[in-house]
Design a protein around this motif. Structure first.
Motif, PDB file in Angstrom:
ATOM      1  N   GLN A  42       0.815  -1.209   0.000  1.00 23.57           N
ATOM      2  CA  GLN A  42       0.000   0.000   0.000  1.00 23.57           C
ATOM      3  C   GLN A  42       0.845   1.254   0.000  1.00 23.57           C
ATOM      4  O   GLN A  42       0.544   2.206  -0.685  1.00 23.57           O
ATOM      5  N   ALA A  59      -1.128  -4.644   2.807  1.00 17.53           N
ATOM      6  CA  ALA A  59      -2.458  -5.041   3.266  1.00 17.53           C
ATOM      7  C   ALA A  59      -2.572  -6.541   3.041  1.00 17.53           C
ATOM      8  O   ALA A  59      -2.434  -7.017   1.918  1.00 17.53           O
ATOM      9  N   VAL A  61      -4.876  -9.542   2.882  1.00 24.73           N
ATOM     10  CA  VAL A  61      -6.281  -9.881   2.702  1.00 24.73           C
ATOM     11  C   VAL A  61      -6.422 -11.390   2.807  1.00 24.73           C
ATOM     12  O   VAL A  61      -5.794 -12.127   2.052  1.00 24.73           O
ATOM     13  N   THR A  62      -7.236 -11.851   3.750  1.00 29.04           N
ATOM     14  CA  THR A  62      -7.403 -13.289   3.935  1.00 29.04           C
ATOM     15  C   THR A  62      -8.441 -13.868   2.985  1.00 29.04           C
ATOM     16  O   THR A  62      -8.276 -14.971   2.489  1.00 29.04           O
ATOM     17  N   GLY A  65     -13.608  -9.391   0.572  1.00 25.36           N
ATOM     18  CA  GLY A  65     -14.612  -8.735   1.397  1.00 25.36           C
ATOM     19  C   GLY A  65     -14.210  -8.559   2.846  1.00 25.36           C
ATOM     20  O   GLY A  65     -14.867  -7.838   3.584  1.00 25.36           O
ATOM     21  N   ALA A  66     -13.139  -9.222   3.260  1.00 30.36           N
ATOM     22  CA  ALA A  66     -12.681  -9.109   4.652  1.00 30.36           C
ATOM     23  C   ALA A  66     -11.867  -7.830   4.831  1.00 30.36           C
ATOM     24  O   ALA A  66     -11.270  -7.323   3.888  1.00 30.36           O
ATOM     25  N   ILE A  67     -11.854  -7.317   6.040  1.00 36.85           N
ATOM     26  CA  ILE A  67     -11.051  -6.136   6.344  1.00 36.85           C
ATOM     27  C   ILE A  67      -9.584  -6.570   6.396  1.00 36.85           C
ATOM     28  O   ILE A  67      -9.234  -7.498   7.123  1.00 36.85           O
ATOM     29  N   PRO A  68      -8.713  -5.923   5.620  1.00 35.64           N
ATOM     30  CA  PRO A  68      -7.308  -6.364   5.586  1.00 35.64           C
ATOM     31  C   PRO A  68      -6.543  -5.952   6.842  1.00 35.64           C
ATOM     32  O   PRO A  68      -6.800  -4.910   7.436  1.00 35.64           O
ATOM     33  N   ASP A  69      -5.627  -6.826   7.240  1.00 35.23           N
ATOM     34  CA  ASP A  69      -4.670  -6.479   8.301  1.00 35.23           C
ATOM     35  C   ASP A  69      -3.527  -5.735   7.641  1.00 35.23           C
ATOM     36  O   ASP A  69      -3.196  -5.970   6.485  1.00 35.23           O
ATOM     37  N   LYS A  70      -2.897  -4.843   8.403  1.00 36.38           N
ATOM     38  CA  LYS A  70      -1.755  -4.102   7.873  1.00 36.38           C
ATOM     39  C   LYS A  70      -0.476  -4.635   8.508  1.00 36.38           C
ATOM     40  O   LYS A  70      -0.464  -5.001   9.683  1.00 36.38           O
TER      41      LYS A  70
END
Length: 141
Positions: A42, A59, A61-62, A65-70
């Protein structure tokens, strides 16, 4: 008398400098952990007032639509930084080593030091082979 006090002060300062140097060497050369993280870069830029380091964020992404971890990271090697810049916009896998308790931020803003990067190529899942043709009965097992 003053020369003895100066010797004690000088010896104390030398011992403290050796301890600080030993601690710095230990934290920079001993890995607390090592691993890989995958995601999309990012942010990636060279930062610092005096000590310039490459600092970035991916980012992770698992699933859609899921909120990504940073994941914040630091890169020291310019060749690795150039590879990350070339792979911008693609999903990448970063190999990192974690160094904890570094006494200054001059070596990087994070404790995660990336030493390798590769592009993650998602292979499409193979379609399952049809086990029974249409109109035929399946044999009992």
């Amino acid at each position: 008398m003053p020369s003895k006090a100066l010797r004690v002060i000088a010896l104390t300062l030398i011992i403290l400098a050796l301890l600080a140097g030993g601690w710095l060497w230990l934290t920079l050369h001993w890995d607390y952990s090592a691993g890989e993280r995958a995601g999309y870069v990012q942010k990636f830029s060279k930062k610092g007032w005096l000590c310039k380091t490459w600092e970035g964020e991916i980012a992770m992404v698992t699933m859609p639509g899921a909120i990504p971890d940073k994941f914040d990271f630091t890169v020291h090697d310019d060749a690795v930084a150039q590879k990350i810049n070339l792979l911008a916009g693609k999903r990448v896998v970063l190999s990192y080593r974690q160094h904890r308790f570094i006494p200054t931020s001059c070596f990087g803003e994070t404790e995660y030091f990336v030493d390798g990067v590769r592009e993650m190529v998602d292979t499409p899942a193979a379609a399952p082979a049809p086990s029974v043709s249409q109109g035929q009965l399946q044999t009992p097992r």
